[in-house]
Design an enzyme around this catalytic site. Structure first.
Site, PDB file in Angstrom:
ATOM      1  N   GLU A 181      28.295  18.795  32.896  1.00  0.00           N
ATOM      2  CA  GLU A 181      27.849  17.455  33.962  1.00  0.00           C
ATOM      3  C   GLU A 181      26.241  16.886  33.443  1.00  0.00           C
ATOM      4  O   GLU A 181      26.390  15.645  33.808  1.00  0.00           O
ATOM      5  CB  GLU A 181      27.609  18.172  35.230  1.00  0.00           C
ATOM      6  CG  GLU A 181      28.072  17.635  36.332  1.00  0.00           C
ATOM      7  CD  GLU A 181      27.719  18.259  37.536  1.00  0.00           C
ATOM      8  OE1 GLU A 181      29.355  18.869  38.207  1.00  0.00           O
ATOM      9  OE2 GLU A 181      26.502  19.291  38.374  1.00  0.00           O
ATOM     10  N   GLU A 227      27.231  13.996  31.197  1.00  0.00           N
ATOM     11  CA  GLU A 227      27.969  12.993  32.133  1.00  0.00           C
ATOM     12  C   GLU A 227      27.278  12.238  32.368  1.00  0.00           C
ATOM     13  O   GLU A 227      27.847  10.989  33.037  1.00  0.00           O
ATOM     14  CB  GLU A 227      29.609  13.887  33.320  1.00  0.00           C
ATOM     15  CG  GLU A 227      29.817  13.153  33.783  1.00  0.00           C
ATOM     16  CD  GLU A 227      30.912  13.608  34.373  1.00  0.00           C
ATOM     17  OE1 GLU A 227      31.569  14.611  35.607  1.00  0.00           O
ATOM     18  OE2 GLU A 227      31.595  13.221  35.543  1.00  0.00           O
ATOM     19  N   CYS A 244      26.302  28.170  48.324  1.00  0.00           N
ATOM     20  CA  CYS A 244      27.025  29.352  48.253  1.00  0.00           C
ATOM     21  C   CYS A 244      26.781  30.926  49.412  1.00  0.00           C
ATOM     22  O   CYS A 244      27.511  31.690  49.418  1.00  0.00           O
ATOM     23  CB  CYS A 244      27.394  29.776  46.355  1.00  0.00           C
ATOM     24  SG  CYS A 244      27.650  28.306  45.709  1.00  0.00           S
ATOM     25  N   GLU A 288      47.327  21.897  38.970  1.00  0.00           N
ATOM     26  CA  GLU A 288      46.530  22.191  37.987  1.00  0.00           C
ATOM     27  C   GLU A 288      45.809  22.796  37.012  1.00  0.00           C
ATOM     28  O   GLU A 288      45.167  21.820  36.129  1.00  0.00           O
ATOM     29  CB  GLU A 288      45.432  19.875  37.502  1.00  0.00           C
ATOM     30  CG  GLU A 288      44.342  19.993  38.471  1.00  0.00           C
ATOM     31  CD  GLU A 288      44.843  20.432  40.057  1.00  0.00           C
ATOM     32  OE1 GLU A 288      46.620  20.057  40.288  1.00  0.00           O
ATOM     33  OE2 GLU A 288      43.724  20.040  40.851  1.00  0.00           O
ATOM     34  N   LYS A 296      37.384  28.239  47.585  1.00  0.00           N
ATOM     35  CA  LYS A 296      38.469  29.273  46.413  1.00  0.00           C
ATOM     36  C   LYS A 296      39.455  29.827  45.820  1.00  0.00           C
ATOM     37  O   LYS A 296      40.214  29.538  44.423  1.00  0.00           O
ATOM     38  CB  LYS A 296      36.889  29.833  45.580  1.00  0.00           C
ATOM     39  CG  LYS A 296      35.117  29.829  45.419  1.00  0.00           C
ATOM     40  CD  LYS A 296      35.257  28.850  43.695  1.00  0.00           C
ATOM     41  CE  LYS A 296      33.802  27.881  44.133  1.00  0.00           C
ATOM     42  NZ  LYS A 296      33.194  27.329  43.138  1.00  0.00           N
ATOM     43  N   CYS A 345      31.333  21.422  41.817  1.00  0.00           N
ATOM     44  CA  CYS A 345      31.369  22.787  42.548  1.00  0.00           C
ATOM     45  C   CYS A 345      31.707  23.799  43.162  1.00  0.00           C
ATOM     46  O   CYS A 345      32.010  24.586  42.901  1.00  0.00           O
ATOM     47  CB  CYS A 345      30.000  23.115  41.472  1.00  0.00           C
ATOM     48  SG  CYS A 345      28.823  22.686  41.805  1.00  0.00           S
ATOM     49  N   SER A 366      31.678  14.008  39.660  1.00  0.00           N
ATOM     50  CA  SER A 366      31.885  13.913  38.628  1.00  0.00           C
ATOM     51  C   SER A 366      33.108  15.025  38.595  1.00  0.00           C
ATOM     52  O   SER A 366      34.255  15.857  39.080  1.00  0.00           O
ATOM     53  CB  SER A 366      31.124  15.709  38.759  1.00  0.00           C
ATOM     54  OG  SER A 366      31.499  16.209  36.719  1.00  0.00           O
ATOM     55  N   GLU A 379      41.412  26.912  45.783  1.00  0.00           N
ATOM     56  CA  GLU A 379      41.363  26.074  44.574  1.00  0.00           C
ATOM     57  C   GLU A 379      41.611  26.521  42.911  1.00  0.00           C
ATOM     58  O   GLU A 379      42.344  25.903  42.331  1.00  0.00           O
ATOM     59  CB  GLU A 379      39.728  26.035  43.896  1.00  0.00           C
ATOM     60  CG  GLU A 379      39.506  25.714  43.087  1.00  0.00           C
ATOM     61  CD  GLU A 379      37.940  25.633  42.525  1.00  0.00           C
ATOM     62  OE1 GLU A 379      37.168  26.689  42.892  1.00  0.00           O
ATOM     63  OE2 GLU A 379      37.374  24.916  42.050  1.00  0.00           O
TER      64      GLU A 379
END
Ligand code: SF4
Ligand code: SF4
Ligand code: SF4
Ligand code: FES
Ligand code: FES
Lengths: 154, 574
Positions: free
Chosen positions: B280, B283, B505, B367, B359, B300, B320, B362
């Site tokens: 990141e 990036e 988190c 994908e 999560k 994230c 990102s 996710e």
């Protein structure tokens, strides 16, 4: 009337919402709000969909179920109950051949329970539109219904 | 401060003006039972279990909603009070699926605890519950209306803190229910699966979807190598499940207990947090140098991803392209580590222990599978589920001796650890970006301006003459504000860290129940303590990460990284 028109007329702030919803509902054919209507209200007012739905589910004057042209609201609070609102319901169910909460096949009448209508001195009572009817007897009920049956579209 | 003299159960005390009776009683060591009250929320006063007697008042008073007055005489423990509380609980139970022994909240339930404490022995009222369908549509959370006591805590959380208002009251009086608009299944709403509602629900009406059995099966399958990764925030909260002080760091015990459960390899998500910083960070530099879309937004937090995809898809180019550390880990385990240990990806079962319910969602994105057949992360367990597994297995968490993570993905830096707290990703990124750009060594590693519970934080860093402005946001109501600024072109930041959950988190939707700010601060402090204790505190100095680049990934943003560590986010406007 469109949802947008109702909101333009009444205002888009939360305090004006219920007035707008009632006016809009009245203008619909079957006296109720559809899922699309509720979404539209949410979009136009930026009030969350869940909140609009919550409001519509809270007030008995608002409905999300298809209803008849005339809503017969039978008072079911204590004074009317003591004075025989059960008989009123029975009589209505008999004449209209539907059960409480249902709509006649010609989509003219829906029967619903209501809380106190504010005329306990004339218990048992019912209300159709803005008109109150008290001291109900079976004869009275059938004549009330027939006046609405005869009514032409306003 | 204006102090008032009051008397509680014959004890005279002074309390600050504005204190509720409920909180005043706490000061003299009296816990008044309560269900709808939550210290960080508006007072709702709908459960009535907190009633007390106030001298001179005709009726019992709800102590959560009544402020103390000068000279007030309060009794919390009279026969009348006890009777009233019993009736309240019995009435709640009369409209409740009262099957405690098979309930997900058994032993952790607010209602059950109060019923036990006040000694409910009979149910005088007939049970009138009309059973409703349990909503299992979401891969992350489950809604069981038959357990709901209509306290409204979840509504406030979803509406005020997250700004989403997925849930609301439906109906009126005794027939009221809490549900999404039109009674929709959660999965069909724009719920982001953050699980914050489940953290504040006092009963079992909203909980995480339990995936424990699948993990037991894999552990007991001799053909599977079961690999587990643990997120940064779990090490500062799991102890709470076993009666430890909030904010206790239990990393070593966490590792030991996972080994005791039978996991084959125990790795640390902090490792891929370090990797995230490298990817990141590069990036960001690329965007800064080549005039890419700015501000760049972190990626994230899967609850946040759900939010931007569903509510602000037009702003996706700001995001990102990095996968979250969990998914980077999954991809590495199946796409690199499997081969390294001579296994095929099918032989590997990859589990992650997360503070997060989103999560779970996710991990099931189509994908997120490098071979297109198996998910990179097979099962996500929340902190709460891990605690359940440990109880099921009889692991004595307080007794167990600390152990160390396995190599090679067990090594991480302090920068990886602080991912768990709001501001942590930013701080970790700044530590690395500064050194990569300037070639100088950072003297003070602590960027205090980005820490803490304030809603929107800002900081500036001087990268050899270029001033980079950054912002940090946690909770989605705040994220919404930043999104509006970006939309209007008024966000002059280069980089923004966004976390879905309040506090980051450590305040995730899969963390131990309660979810107060007091608790969050303790966990945050523990995270920075854990950072300080580590010998390596910058991601780019993690030798295991550097080795991975040398042996396999070659370079940040390279072809392998592109395939394994980056992804595309999609418009899912509802
Ligand atoms: S929600 Fe609480 S009281 Fe209700 S069944 Fe579960 S444990 Fe028992
Ligand atoms: S999971 Fe999050 S978004 Fe979904 S209902 Fe609960 S608080 Fe709201
Ligand atoms: S789901 Fe839980 S938090 Fe929400 S109203 Fe019901 S009991 Fe309260
Ligand atoms: S109770 Fe029927 S009108 Fe008041
Ligand atoms: S805690 Fe006071 S009324 Fe619910």
């Amino acid at each position: 009337m469109l949802v947008k028109e109702a909101l333009d007329k009444y205002g888009k702030t939360p305090d004006k919402l219920i007035g707008a919803m009632l006016a809009y509902q009245k203008s619909t054919l079957c006296n109720y709000l559809t899922e699309e209507d509720i979404k539209e209200f949410a979009k136009e007012t930026k009030i969350p969909e869940s909140r609009i739905y919550s409001i519509a589910s809270f007030y008995s004057l608002l409905s999300m179920k298809e209803r008849g042209k005339y809503i017969v609201m039978v008072c079911y609070d204590v004074p009317c109950y003591i004075n025989g609102s059960v008989n009123v319901v029975n009589e209505l169910e008999k004449i209209l051949e539907i059960k409480m909460g249902q709509t006649t096949t010609d989509k003219l009448f829906t029967i619903e329970y209501s809380s106190c209508l504010g005329c306990c001195d004339k218990a048992p009572a019912l209300q159709i539109g803005a008109t109150l009817y008290g001291n109900l007897t079976p004869e009275k009920i059938s004549s009330i219904l027939s006046t609405y049956r005869g009514k032409k579209d306003e | 401060m204006n102090m008032l003299n009051i008397k509680i159960n014959n004890k005279e005390i002074k309390v600050a003006k504005g204190t509720s009776i409920l909180n005043a009683a706490k000061e003299v060591g009296i816990n008044i039972p309560n269900l709808c009250y939550h210290p960080d929320q508006e007072v709702k006063a709908n459960c009535r279990v907190c009633v007390v007697e106030v001298h001179g008042a005709k009726t019992l008073q709800a102590s959560c909603a009544t402020e103390v007055k000068e000279g007030m005489v309060i009794r919390t423990n009279t026969q009348k009070v006890r009777q009233a509380r019993k009736v309240v609980i019995e009435l709640l139970l009369a409209n409740h699926d009262m099957d405690c022994t098979s309930c997900k909240k058994n032993n952790q339930c607010g209602l059950q605890e109060i019923a036990a404490n006040i000694g409910v022995r009979e149910s005088r009222f007939e049970n009138v519950l009309e059973k409703q369908e349990i909503d299992t549509s979401s891969p992350a959370i489950e809604r069981d209306p038959n357990k709901c006591i209509r306290c409204g805590r979840c509504i406030q959380m979803c509406t005020e803190v997250q700004g989403l208002a997925i849930l609301d009251y439906v109906g009126r009086g005794g027939l009221v229910d809490i549900k999404p608009a039109f009674g929709m299944y959660l999965n069909n709403t724009a719920c982001v699966a953050c699980g914050q509602c489940s953290v504040v629900c006092p009963v079992a009406a909203i909980t995480e979807k339990e995936d424990i059995e699948q993990v037991w099966e894999a552990i007991n399958n001799p053909n599977k190598t079961v690999i587990v990764q643990t997120a940064p925030a779990v090490r500062v909260s799991l102890g709470e499940e076993f009666g430890m002080e909030p904010g206790k760091i239990v990393t070593g015990k966490l590792v030991a207990s996972l080994r005791a459960l039978g996991f084959d390899k125990i790795f640390d998500t902090d490792f891929t947090a370090d990797l995230t910083i490298i990817e990141e960070g590069h990036e960001l530099l690329k965007r800064l140098n080549e005039g890419g879309t700015l501000p760049m937004l972190t990626s994230c937090s899967p609850g946040w991803i759900n939010f931007i995809e569903q509510y602000y898809p037009n702003l996706l180019p700001h995001l990102s392209s990095c996968k979250s550390p969990q998914q980077m880990f999954g991809a590495l385990v199946k796409g690199y580590y499997a081969e390294k240990i001579g296994k095929s990806p099918e032989d590997i079962f990859s589990v992650s222990i997360m503070p997060c319910t989103a999560k779970k969602f996710e991990a099931k994105r189509e994908e997120m599978s490098i071979d297109g057949k198996n998910f990179d992360v097979d099962v996500v367990l929340t902190t709460r589920e891990l605690a359940k597994m440990l109880r099921q297995a009889g692991v004595d968490f307080n007794m167990i001796e600390e152990e160390k993570y396995d190599a090679p993905f067990g090594l991480s830096s302090g920068a990886g650890v602080i991912f768990g707290a709001t501001g942590g990703v930013m701080e970790a990124a700044l530590r690395t970006v500064y050194e990569v750009v300037t070639g100088k060594t950072l003297e003070n590693l602590d960027f205090k301006a980005v820490r803490g519970l304030e809603g929107i934080k800002e900081a500036k860093i001087d990268l050899d003459g270029t001033i980079v402005k950054v912002a940090i946001v946690h909770s989605l109501s705040k994220a919404k504000k930043i999104m509006e600024l970006i939309k209007e072109g008024k966000a002059d930041y280069s980089f923004i860290e966004i976390m879905c959950c309040p506090g980051g988190c450590i305040g995730g939707g899969g963390q131990p129940f309660g979810g107060t700010d007091e608790l969050r601060i303790k966990r945050i402090n523990a995270i920075y303590e854990a950072d300080k204790e580590l010998p390596i505190r910058k991601s780019h100095e993690n030798p295991a990460v550097n080795k991975l680049y040398k042996e396999f990934l070659i370079e940040p943003l390279g072809e392998k990284s592109h395939h394994l560590l980056h992804t595309k986010y999609v418009d899912r406007k509802k």
